[in-house]
Design an enzyme around this catalytic site. Structure first.
Site, PDB file in Angstrom:
ATOM      1  N   LYS A 171       9.860  -2.781 -14.196  1.00 27.82           N
ATOM      2  CA  LYS A 171      10.972  -2.914 -13.260  1.00 27.82           C
ATOM      3  C   LYS A 171      11.686  -4.240 -13.476  1.00 27.82           C
ATOM      4  O   LYS A 171      11.049  -5.273 -13.712  1.00 27.82           O
ATOM      5  CB  LYS A 171      10.464  -2.842 -11.809  1.00 27.82           C
ATOM      6  CG  LYS A 171       9.880  -1.484 -11.439  1.00 27.82           C
ATOM      7  CD  LYS A 171      10.955  -0.412 -11.276  1.00 27.82           C
ATOM      8  CE  LYS A 171      10.405   1.003 -11.180  1.00 27.82           C
ATOM      9  NZ  LYS A 171       9.641   1.262  -9.983  1.00 27.82           N
TER      10      LYS A 171
ATOM     11  N   ASP B 199       6.159   3.356 -13.733  1.00 30.61           N
ATOM     12  CA  ASP B 199       5.481   2.197 -14.337  1.00 30.61           C
ATOM     13  C   ASP B 199       4.019   2.101 -13.900  1.00 30.61           C
ATOM     14  O   ASP B 199       3.313   1.205 -14.340  1.00 30.61           O
ATOM     15  CB  ASP B 199       6.218   0.901 -13.958  1.00 30.61           C
ATOM     16  CG  ASP B 199       6.360   0.720 -12.453  1.00 30.61           C
ATOM     17  OD1 ASP B 199       6.386   1.745 -11.721  1.00 30.61           O
ATOM     18  OD2 ASP B 199       6.442  -0.436 -11.997  1.00 30.61           O
TER      19      ASP B 199
ATOM     20  N   ASP C 297      -5.449  -4.909  -2.699  1.00 31.45           N
ATOM     21  CA  ASP C 297      -4.133  -4.291  -2.628  1.00 31.45           C
ATOM     22  C   ASP C 297      -4.268  -2.803  -2.285  1.00 31.45           C
ATOM     23  O   ASP C 297      -5.032  -2.080  -2.941  1.00 31.45           O
ATOM     24  CB  ASP C 297      -3.465  -4.464  -4.005  1.00 31.45           C
ATOM     25  CG  ASP C 297      -2.005  -4.075  -3.983  1.00 31.45           C
ATOM     26  OD1 ASP C 297      -1.217  -4.779  -3.326  1.00 31.45           O
ATOM     27  OD2 ASP C 297      -1.666  -3.060  -4.628  1.00 31.45           O
ATOM     28  N   ASN C 298      -3.541  -2.362  -1.261  1.00 28.24           N
ATOM     29  CA  ASN C 298      -3.491  -0.932  -0.932  1.00 28.24           C
ATOM     30  C   ASN C 298      -4.838  -0.212  -0.948  1.00 28.24           C
ATOM     31  O   ASN C 298      -4.983   0.825  -1.615  1.00 28.24           O
ATOM     32  CB  ASN C 298      -2.581  -0.213  -1.941  1.00 28.24           C
ATOM     33  CG  ASN C 298      -1.124  -0.309  -1.519  1.00 28.24           C
ATOM     34  OD1 ASN C 298      -0.818  -0.482  -0.343  1.00 28.24           O
ATOM     35  ND2 ASN C 298      -0.233  -0.180  -2.479  1.00 28.24           N
TER      36      ASN C 298
ATOM     37  N   GLN D 215      -4.854  -0.419 -10.083  1.00 30.52           N
ATOM     38  CA  GLN D 215      -3.906   0.549 -10.601  1.00 30.52           C
ATOM     39  C   GLN D 215      -3.461   0.037 -11.957  1.00 30.52           C
ATOM     40  O   GLN D 215      -3.630  -1.143 -12.259  1.00 30.52           O
ATOM     41  CB  GLN D 215      -2.713   0.681  -9.660  1.00 30.52           C
ATOM     42  CG  GLN D 215      -1.928  -0.599  -9.548  1.00 30.52           C
ATOM     43  CD  GLN D 215      -1.455  -0.886  -8.142  1.00 30.52           C
ATOM     44  OE1 GLN D 215      -1.756  -0.161  -7.213  1.00 30.52           O
ATOM     45  NE2 GLN D 215      -0.738  -1.976  -7.974  1.00 30.52           N
TER      46      GLN D 215
ATOM     47  N   LYS E 237       8.575 -10.811  -6.635  1.00 37.64           N
ATOM     48  CA  LYS E 237       7.780  -9.736  -7.222  1.00 37.64           C
ATOM     49  C   LYS E 237       8.333  -9.346  -8.594  1.00 37.64           C
ATOM     50  O   LYS E 237       7.596  -8.833  -9.425  1.00 37.64           O
ATOM     51  CB  LYS E 237       7.786  -8.501  -6.294  1.00 37.64           C
ATOM     52  CG  LYS E 237       6.959  -8.691  -5.033  1.00 37.64           C
ATOM     53  CD  LYS E 237       6.667  -7.376  -4.327  1.00 37.64           C
ATOM     54  CE  LYS E 237       7.940  -6.773  -3.731  1.00 37.64           C
ATOM     55  NZ  LYS E 237       7.648  -5.572  -2.936  1.00 37.64           N
ATOM     56  N   TYR E 238       9.642  -9.574  -8.785  1.00 39.77           N
ATOM     57  CA  TYR E 238      10.260  -9.109 -10.030  1.00 39.77           C
ATOM     58  C   TYR E 238      10.910 -10.219 -10.839  1.00 39.77           C
ATOM     59  O   TYR E 238      11.447  -9.968 -11.899  1.00 39.77           O
ATOM     60  CB  TYR E 238      11.318  -8.030  -9.713  1.00 39.77           C
ATOM     61  CG  TYR E 238      10.781  -6.946  -8.829  1.00 39.77           C
ATOM     62  CD1 TYR E 238       9.891  -5.992  -9.334  1.00 39.77           C
ATOM     63  CD2 TYR E 238      11.136  -6.877  -7.485  1.00 39.77           C
ATOM     64  CE1 TYR E 238       9.379  -5.006  -8.502  1.00 39.77           C
ATOM     65  CE2 TYR E 238      10.631  -5.895  -6.653  1.00 39.77           C
ATOM     66  CZ  TYR E 238       9.752  -4.961  -7.163  1.00 39.77           C
ATOM     67  OH  TYR E 238       9.236  -3.987  -6.360  1.00 39.77           O
TER      68      TYR E 238
ATOM     69  N   GLU F  92      -5.530  -5.162   2.477  1.00 39.40           N
ATOM     70  CA  GLU F  92      -4.075  -5.088   2.626  1.00 39.40           C
ATOM     71  C   GLU F  92      -3.681  -3.633   2.828  1.00 39.40           C
ATOM     72  O   GLU F  92      -3.172  -2.980   1.935  1.00 39.40           O
ATOM     73  CB  GLU F  92      -3.357  -5.656   1.386  1.00 39.40           C
ATOM     74  CG  GLU F  92      -1.847  -5.806   1.560  1.00 39.40           C
ATOM     75  CD  GLU F  92      -1.041  -4.823   0.723  1.00 39.40           C
ATOM     76  OE1 GLU F  92      -1.633  -3.909   0.131  1.00 39.40           O
ATOM     77  OE2 GLU F  92       0.192  -4.992   0.670  1.00 39.40           O
TER      78      GLU F  92
END
Lengths: 687, 687
Positions: free
Chosen positions: A274, A369, A405-406, A334, A547-548, A434
């Protein structure tokens, strides 16, 4: 003769006749019922949580048929001892009993309750009543002698001897004169011996052994700072390194934080990467999201080369530690399409009929992604073990805190297993969940083992919302397993309150987070610099999100909240009341924009009252009605309210007091309550 | 590789890897969490209670990781079937799910919950979203074909064939045109087949099977009348017999009762027999207390000769039954010194060092006419079995209801065993617990199996007390196991309210008992004749109590409440709303002496509103605020309040209405609410 209860389906119910006995042997009659043992999470399926140095206060409803005296003990076992300890429980009202045990080491404690009717104690009680009523007690003295002799049979060594001699003593005294018999029966040594060798043959034990996960203190009291190391470069546009990051440590430490949390530090995927502002189009210079993990340079156990080497990482960790900053890493299980797992373990992903790997999607949205791990794979054992290996790898590099994360997108069963496995080896490891998702999912993750949890704090703005939510978190059984960690912002969450509030909004949310929560965190420097530009209206994404892309932050900006943050963190460290959440108490007042709450240490040596103006635009004032008993205050005495934010001092008296806060100056008071105010009676000649 | 969770202490927790699998075989991954299943009493240790014809509504919190579609079923098993039935659960809000199953036979039902994530349903949901968004679904169609083919593998016979043909159909339609593929996927037959052959390989089942004790309707709805048969003699001073008692049956039946409860009918001890008014001095003529059981004429399985023979007893039982009066006997497990057990089973009593048997005492009080059974005897098995034999003996004589005297003075374990034993053979047997003791003890007895329980009703007089207590009994989880039976008086309890209130007090307490409680009882004729003379001031004992002497009652007395009682019992029978307790709802009003409450049938076909003047001396009036939604009333429409006590009718509208009650006329309204009031629109020409 069938004396077993009709078959019952529930687990763990013991048959009335012990299996080791012949069916004609007497059944073991229990007399005492033990029920409603608290704390207990989901019938004992999950552990409660404590930190080293705390107490576990246990209550139970305990009662027996008839009028016999009941004795009850709280039994507990520490992680390092095979032996159970016992503490005598105290009877309160309405068949409720209580006792507490201390937890002094990290790991898993167990506790349960045992109770029995005590024939000697019943005898002892009745003997006194009969004697007082002038009744003949000759026969009772003989009964007592028998009971003591039986106790001698259960004892051994000197105790047995002493008991036998007490049996004789009682009989002889009683024969001489009833009064002397009663006196003998009341001898404390005899009573103590009889308690030590009580007849527990009819004892009941609560059918479940309940667990306590005992963590180190940081599980309860912590101040987190999240930072993107790659933005720490010396100039805009240059990818920062761990070495660059070292220079930011003093700045963070001076603000008083104690956990330094880094987003994932692993190689970032290239395929479908991204671009800036989450664009599908990605230029050559775009750095990608740190949560898009895995490239030809490695996966979850590798370090993104642009950040530095493992040695650099360990050096940063060590430097941080010297400044009191413990480093926390991100567990984000992930993969990108470039992750080594995709080639080496394609069977850990869901493969489609055309042989391609299923990417993440939430139709009609596609996240090409990211390849989610498929826990329904036939190779699930391997997958579990690999993720454990990754976790252990970072533990071996000195990491003891993970922000996960998640977690709600991976099976509960996995987390329950992983956390138990890790903590059985490393009880000092802490996991922050989170999971910004539905309430019962968040609570379940906390129950199954997460040490701390993100909360809905970011979206609780009004007095009603904050009061309801924090009462639920701190005053209901939820608190036994769910430890809130309050974040006013994260890289994913720039709330509307912050977007439209300017600096006062950030001050309000900061004071709330740091005082409502013994644990809290901010994503900086975006937070202290009051970054409030959203990607677009209606979105909670930051514009030009880190983040990007890389961001350059001017931490010397005069509008920075760093001094306020440093002051509040110092207040937190100096005031025990703010280091835990269970004492949180809201106090009524007559203005919907004013929130008033207090925290106290158990002995009231530390008492803090916080007043926050929730209105980021206007000055608000009102009359507070303090609950003086919750503060340990005497309604007849004046007390001093010392505002630790601006060092002002107010003299208050009674519950009803006036407050006024201008959000553009300081939207909050953090009062330390001083109960003792000097008066003329402090002069020598008054003594 | 160790994939088992760290050892946990709780009972019933299954290891993650099934023991039948090799340690390297894939673990069975479950995806769904099922928690907070309700109703559930003490983690499933005890059964909930229902009567034949009711529903068991079950709720649970059910959720899975990720976004897959979850399916859940409520599973239940009736006493007569080995097979489990399944009912699909419905998802409500906040991860709460619900379903209900009917109970149609007496005995023990079981229920639990199973849930799984359904890949086909998830696929189906996503397919539609992708198609609507104009995305390519060719690959998705192939995934769907695979899922259907796999389902065919789980099915057999025609279903398998149909599924295989659906797999082809889907692929062909999808290839022809995406829209046709989506249409095929939405075919109800396919969806039904896929649900029938769902892949439950990751299913979770709630770890406990929960139980329901299903009784006959009388367990929920009953009107008891207690009478001393020995007072039924034709003249004062002559000991009445069962034959005499027959002549009283029509009188009792006309009042509308359906349970006739007799105090113990066994031989009465002579040693230390108590005289009139519980005197320690007993004359030759004194009849003794029926609860002092056992003489040379027999024990618990014998009949007091002065009452008649077993044949007389059975004849009375049969005559009563013909009049709709089911007979209940007393289980009072205690003995006089003359009881045959004392000679034959001295080991069932506590023997003192001088060889004498321990009599009952509550020091300094002595009850030398009673020997309590000693359940701590070594012969406890024999004792249990004998008491079961006694119970079965009376069951064989046609008795199916027992009022159990002082159950809280015998071990809980005994009752749990006895009731389970009896009900496994005779599920129609009902046990009423006479435990006037501490709240948790009363509740525990109900949990362990007693069908109905005496309550604190006798001492709840004020609006606050009645509202609090009956809200607890009918609106909290207590109602799942505790069925109240309300007694305004008993031979042991003449409350101060009745002592000082004359006839209005008795009317007030009667209406409260009969309408607050679907089950209630009175001790008569003392009650309907408003007998209010206490033994002495401050005592709740009756003067000249029938417990110790014969009494002659003039049931024809004009002051008798028999007509009111008959009317209220008829109202109870004709109005479904009064036949259960769970719908009880209190309504606010502005007078502390007025109590307003309602009961409704589930479909609002029967709606009763009761207004009681709690003041036995003065007329009270006030404004009621009815909760119209609890009554199924439309705030915009008038409704008729039909007082079933005096047949008057009032037209009301909205919540706010006026009431006024003179206790000397009638201290209560029992309104039937008629929602439909005729208006001009009922004329033909309006149609």
């Amino acid at each position: 003769m069938n004396l077993e209860l009709a078959k019952k389906p529930m687990a763990g119910k013991k048959p009335m006749v012990s299996k080791t006995q012949e069916s004609r042997a007497p059944l073991r009659l229990t007399r005492v019922v033990i029920e409603n043992v608290r704390p207990e999470v989901d019938c004992g399926q999950f552990a409660i949580k404590r930190v080293v140095g705390e107490q576990v206060e246990v209550t139970a409803d305990i009662h027996a048929d008839g009028h016999d005296v009941v004795f009850a003990v709280l039994r507990y076992r520490s992680p390092s001892q095979a032996e159970w300890q016992e503490i005598k429980m105290e009877s309160l009202v309405n068949d409720s009993w209580k006792a507490a045990f201390p937890v002094s080491e990290q790991g898993r404690y167990l506790y349960t309750v045992t109770a029995w009717t005590d024939r000697f104690a019943s005898w002892h009680r009745d003997l006194g009543k009969k004697f007082s009523a002038g009744q003949d007690i000759a026969l009772d003295i003989l009964v007592g002698k028998d009971l003591i002799t039986q106790a001698a049979g259960r004892a051994s060594g000197p105790d047995a001897k002493r008991l036998l001699s007490w049996a004789e003593e009682l009989a002889m005294s009683g024969e001489k004169e009833p009064r002397l018999g009663v006196e003998a029966a009341e001898n404390p040594e005899l009573i103590q011996l009889m308690q030590s060798h009580a007849d527990r043959s009819n004892a009941s034990t609560y059918p479940r052994e309940l667990a306590v996960t005992v963590d180190r203190e940081k599980a309860r009291f912590s101040a987190w700072y999240e930072i993107f190391p790659r933005s720490c470069g010396p100039n805009g546009g240059v990818h920062g390194t761990f070495r660059d990051c070292e220079s930011k440590l003093p700045y963070i430490a001076e603000m008083g934080f104690d956990v330094l949390y880094l987003p994932p530090i692993h190689p970032i995927g290239v395929t479908n990467r991204k671009g800036k502002n989450n664009s599908e189009v990605c230029s050559k210079d775009d750095v990608g999201s740190p949560w898009a993990i895995g490239s030809h340079e490695g996966g979850h156990d590798a370090i993104h080369p642009q950040l530095g080497t493992l040695a650099d990482f360990k050096r940063l960790r060590s430097k941080a530690e010297q400044l009191g900053l413990e480093m926390a890493l991100d567990l984000a299980f992930q993969c990108t399409p470039d992750h080594p797992y995709v080639k080496e373990h394609k069977n850990w992903f869901r493969v489609l009929p055309d042989g391609s790997v299923q990417y993440a999607e939430n139709p009609p949205k596609k996240y090409q992604d990211i390849y989610p791990l498929d826990f329904e794979t036939q190779s699930v054992n391997e997958l579990f073990e690999e993720l454990k290996r990754v976790t252990l790898y970072w533990i071996e590099q000195g990491i003891r805190i993970f922000r996960v994360d998640n977690p709600h997108t991976k099976p509960y069963q996995f987390w329950e297993w992983l956390i138990a496995e890790i903590k059985s080896q490393y009880p000092d490891v802490l996991f922050l969940s989170e999971a910004f998702t539905r309430p019962k999912v968040m609570y379940r993750l906390a129950k199954l083992g997460f040490t701390q949890s993100y909360t809905y704090f970011a979206w609780r703005n009004t007095k009603y919302e904050l009061t309801e939510y924090f009462t639920e978190l701190t005053r209901t059984p939820v608190r036994e397993y769910f430890r809130p960690n309050l974040w006013p912002n994260t890289p994913d969450i720039l709330t509307e309150f912050l977007q439209f509030g300017e600096r006062p909004a950030f001050m309000i949310r900061f004071v709330l987070a740091a005082t409502l929560g013994a644990s809290y965190g901010i994503y900086g420097p975006a937070f202290e610099l009051c970054e409030n530009r959203a990607l677009r209206a209606g979105s909670e994404e930051y514009l030009d999100s880190e983040k990007y892309q890389l961001r350059q932050w001017n931490t010397a900006d005069a509008r920075s909240l760093k001094d306020l943050i440093a002051r509040v963190n110092r207040i937190r460290k100096e005031n025990l009341a703010l280091q835990s959440d269970w004492s949180l108490q809201f106090h009524p007042n007559d203005n919907e924009q004013l929130l008033v709450y207090s925290k106290t240490s158990p002995d009231f040596s530390s008492v803090i009252v916080v007043v926050v103006n929730l209105d980021r635009y206007y000055t608000q004032s009102g009359w507070v009605d303090l609950r003086l008993d919750a503060l340990g205050l005497d309604p007849a005495q004046p007390y001093q309210m010392h505002d630790l934010l601006d060092d002002s001092r107010y003299l208050w008296h009674g519950a009803h007091n006036y407050v006024k806060l201008d959000p553009h100056t300081m939207p909050a008071h953090i009062f330390r309550v001083r109960r003792r105010v000097r008066t003329e009676r402090d002069f020598d000649y008054f003594l």
